[in-house]
Write a protein that holds these residues in place. Structure first.
Motif, PDB file in Angstrom:
ATOM      1  N   SER A 141       1.389 -36.875 -26.960  1.00 55.76           N
ATOM      2  CA  SER A 141       1.513 -35.840 -27.978  1.00 55.76           C
ATOM      3  C   SER A 141       0.753 -34.598 -27.539  1.00 55.76           C
ATOM      4  O   SER A 141      -0.461 -34.653 -27.326  1.00 55.76           O
ATOM      5  N   LEU A 142       1.471 -33.501 -27.381  1.00 53.76           N
ATOM      6  CA  LEU A 142       0.881 -32.208 -27.040  1.00 53.76           C
ATOM      7  C   LEU A 142       0.751 -31.389 -28.317  1.00 53.76           C
ATOM      8  O   LEU A 142       1.716 -31.254 -29.074  1.00 53.76           O
ATOM      9  N   ILE A 143      -0.435 -30.832 -28.548  1.00 53.17           N
ATOM     10  CA  ILE A 143      -0.675 -30.054 -29.760  1.00 53.17           C
ATOM     11  C   ILE A 143      -1.349 -28.738 -29.390  1.00 53.17           C
ATOM     12  O   ILE A 143      -2.449 -28.734 -28.833  1.00 53.17           O
ATOM     13  N   ALA A 144      -0.681 -27.637 -29.681  1.00 46.19           N
ATOM     14  CA  ALA A 144      -1.215 -26.313 -29.372  1.00 46.19           C
ATOM     15  C   ALA A 144      -1.464 -25.550 -30.663  1.00 46.19           C
ATOM     16  O   ALA A 144      -0.817 -25.801 -31.688  1.00 46.19           O
ATOM     17  N   PHE A 145      -2.380 -24.595 -30.583  1.00 49.12           N
ATOM     18  CA  PHE A 145      -2.688 -23.810 -31.778  1.00 49.12           C
ATOM     19  C   PHE A 145      -2.051 -22.437 -31.710  1.00 49.12           C
ATOM     20  O   PHE A 145      -2.345 -21.634 -30.833  1.00 49.12           O
ATOM     21  N   SER A 146      -1.168 -22.213 -32.666  1.00 50.82           N
ATOM     22  CA  SER A 146      -0.576 -20.908 -32.885  1.00 50.82           C
ATOM     23  C   SER A 146      -1.323 -20.274 -34.059  1.00 50.82           C
ATOM     24  O   SER A 146      -2.544 -20.410 -34.161  1.00 50.82           O
ATOM     25  N   SER A 147      -0.621 -19.636 -34.974  1.00 46.37           N
ATOM     26  CA  SER A 147      -1.278 -18.945 -36.079  1.00 46.37           C
ATOM     27  C   SER A 147      -0.220 -18.452 -37.058  1.00 46.37           C
ATOM     28  O   SER A 147       0.972 -18.372 -36.720  1.00 46.37           O
ATOM     29  N   ILE A 148      -0.660 -18.092 -38.252  1.00 44.47           N
ATOM     30  CA  ILE A 148       0.249 -17.398 -39.161  1.00 44.47           C
ATOM     31  C   ILE A 148       0.740 -16.097 -38.530  1.00 44.47           C
ATOM     32  O   ILE A 148       1.803 -15.583 -38.878  1.00 44.47           O
ATOM     33  N   ARG A 149      -0.033 -15.587 -37.554  1.00 44.76           N
ATOM     34  CA  ARG A 149       0.347 -14.332 -36.898  1.00 44.76           C
ATOM     35  C   ARG A 149       1.567 -14.489 -35.996  1.00 44.76           C
ATOM     36  O   ARG A 149       2.078 -13.497 -35.481  1.00 44.76           O
ATOM     37  N   SER A 150       2.034 -15.709 -35.811  1.00 40.66           N
ATOM     38  CA  SER A 150       3.295 -15.884 -35.090  1.00 40.66           C
ATOM     39  C   SER A 150       4.478 -15.430 -35.937  1.00 40.66           C
ATOM     40  O   SER A 150       5.564 -15.174 -35.426  1.00 40.66           O
ATOM     41  N   LEU A 151       4.239 -15.290 -37.254  1.00 39.65           N
ATOM     42  CA  LEU A 151       5.287 -14.847 -38.175  1.00 39.65           C
ATOM     43  C   LEU A 151       4.989 -13.496 -38.811  1.00 39.65           C
ATOM     44  O   LEU A 151       5.875 -12.664 -38.958  1.00 39.65           O
ATOM     45  N   VAL A 152       3.742 -13.301 -39.225  1.00 41.35           N
ATOM     46  CA  VAL A 152       3.376 -12.082 -39.944  1.00 41.35           C
ATOM     47  C   VAL A 152       2.237 -11.389 -39.219  1.00 41.35           C
ATOM     48  O   VAL A 152       1.358 -12.028 -38.651  1.00 41.35           O
ATOM     49  N   VAL A 153       2.250 -10.072 -39.252  1.00 41.10           N
ATOM     50  CA  VAL A 153       1.279  -9.292 -38.492  1.00 41.10           C
ATOM     51  C   VAL A 153       0.633  -8.254 -39.404  1.00 41.10           C
ATOM     52  O   VAL A 153       1.282  -7.709 -40.297  1.00 41.10           O
ATOM     53  N   GLU A 154      -0.640  -8.003 -39.162  1.00 44.78           N
ATOM     54  CA  GLU A 154      -1.312  -6.913 -39.845  1.00 44.78           C
ATOM     55  C   GLU A 154      -1.806  -5.918 -38.791  1.00 44.78           C
ATOM     56  O   GLU A 154      -1.852  -6.256 -37.595  1.00 44.78           O
ATOM     57  N   PRO A 155      -2.159  -4.719 -39.189  1.00 51.04           N
ATOM     58  CA  PRO A 155      -2.634  -3.737 -38.209  1.00 51.04           C
ATOM     59  C   PRO A 155      -3.782  -4.282 -37.369  1.00 51.04           C
ATOM     60  O   PRO A 155      -4.691  -4.929 -37.885  1.00 51.04           O
ATOM     61  N   GLY A 156      -3.706  -4.025 -36.076  1.00 51.93           N
ATOM     62  CA  GLY A 156      -4.768  -4.431 -35.176  1.00 51.93           C
ATOM     63  C   GLY A 156      -4.584  -5.789 -34.530  1.00 51.93           C
ATOM     64  O   GLY A 156      -5.441  -6.235 -33.767  1.00 51.93           O
ATOM     65  N   GLN A 157      -3.448  -6.457 -34.823  1.00 50.84           N
ATOM     66  CA  GLN A 157      -3.274  -7.812 -34.288  1.00 50.84           C
ATOM     67  C   GLN A 157      -1.956  -7.993 -33.525  1.00 50.84           C
ATOM     68  O   GLN A 157      -1.491  -9.125 -33.349  1.00 50.84           O
ATOM     69  N   ALA A 158      -1.368  -6.916 -33.064  1.00 47.43           N
ATOM     70  CA  ALA A 158      -0.060  -7.015 -32.415  1.00 47.43           C
ATOM     71  C   ALA A 158      -0.082  -7.882 -31.166  1.00 47.43           C
ATOM     72  O   ALA A 158       0.791  -8.736 -30.966  1.00 47.43           O
TER      73      ALA A 158
END
Length: 263
Positions: A141-158
């Motif tokens: 089992s491979l488990i990687a960490f993404s984020s809510i930022r994979s879907l939604v973005v706020e200023p400064g996190q592009a």
């Protein structure tokens, strides 16, 4: 398959990179609590040793290693050492990421390279090297960490968001290619989690409160609430789950807007 046993990881070997603190530490402890032998790896030797000590003091089995995910040879050496010592690798979790918060037009080349190197190259290094071992043994089992930022973005996190979306696609690709060999690959997308890395936000009450109120549950998440999901995805309880992302975000990605209209 008995339901009383499907969450157990007895006899399995798990590697958690970034296990020295925060979500990584909670993930390591959750896996150990289900019976796994846990190899805790972190950039900071003292932090890795502390987590391994916490696990062992609770009756679990763990050891500590120092690793920099961006160093490909070091990652290969760590995986090889784990396999040589234990004869297998059943679970591989990668949590490290960095974020340079600034407008994308103001990003320097050095900042861009640094974020991409850790978040994408480092993740690629661990998942592919662990994936080779798991494919050969016919399970894992491979488990990687993404984020809510994979879907939604706020200023400064592009740029950060770009790497987190890329992580999801890498996981999907690995799931497609390694699934026939018995290997599952999934991502976890945390929302705002109360960890040492988010301390700068917590120190700014307005910012901290705004993030808390953005989720449906009106609070920040705790590392152990993410660690439990890691243990689930590693277990037989998730044996038919692969190629997806599980959001642990208090409903952040489900709710639209910050204003509740009069109804």
């Amino acid at each position: 398959m008995g339901y009383q046993d499907i969450f157990r990881l007895d006899g399995q070997v798990a590697l958690v990179v970034g296990g020295g603190s925060g979500i990584g530490q909670a993930s390591a402890e959750a896996l150990a609590a289900q019976g796994a032998t846990v190899v805790v790896a972190d950039l900071k030797a003292e932090a890795a040793a502390q987590t391994a000590g916490r696990i062992e003091s609770g009756g679990g089995t763990a050891e500590a290693h120092v690793i920099n995910l961006t160093e490909t040879k070091a990652v290969k050496a760590l995986i090889a050492d784990v396999v040589q010592r234990y004869g297998r690798l059943d679970v591989a979790v990668t949590t490290p990421s960095i974020n340079v918060r600034k407008p994308v037009l103001n990003y320097t080349e050095e900042e861009f390279d640094r974020v991409v190197s850790v978040n994408l190259k480092g993740t690629f290094n661990l998942l592919t090297e662990a994936g080779r071992v798991m494919a050969e043994q016919g399970s894992g089992s491979l488990i990687a960490f993404s984020s809510i930022r994979s879907l939604v973005v706020e200023p400064g996190q592009a740029v950060y968001a770009m790497t987190k979306a890329g992580t999801v696609q890498l996981i999907r690709g690995l799931a497609v290619e390694l699934g026939p060999k018995g290997v599952r690959a999934n991502a976890i997308g945390p929302g705002v989690i109360d960890t040492p890395l988010t301390a700068p936000i917590k120190n700014q009450p307005d910012w901290y409160k705004a993030y808390a109120e953005r989720s449906i549950l009106r609070r920040w998440g705790k590392p152990e609430e993410v660690g439990g999901v890691v243990a689930f995805l590693a277990s037989r309880a998730a044996s038919y789950i692969t190629g997806t992302i599980v959001f642990v975000d208090g409903g952040w990605t489900a709710i639209d807007g910050r204003f509740t209209p009069p109804l």
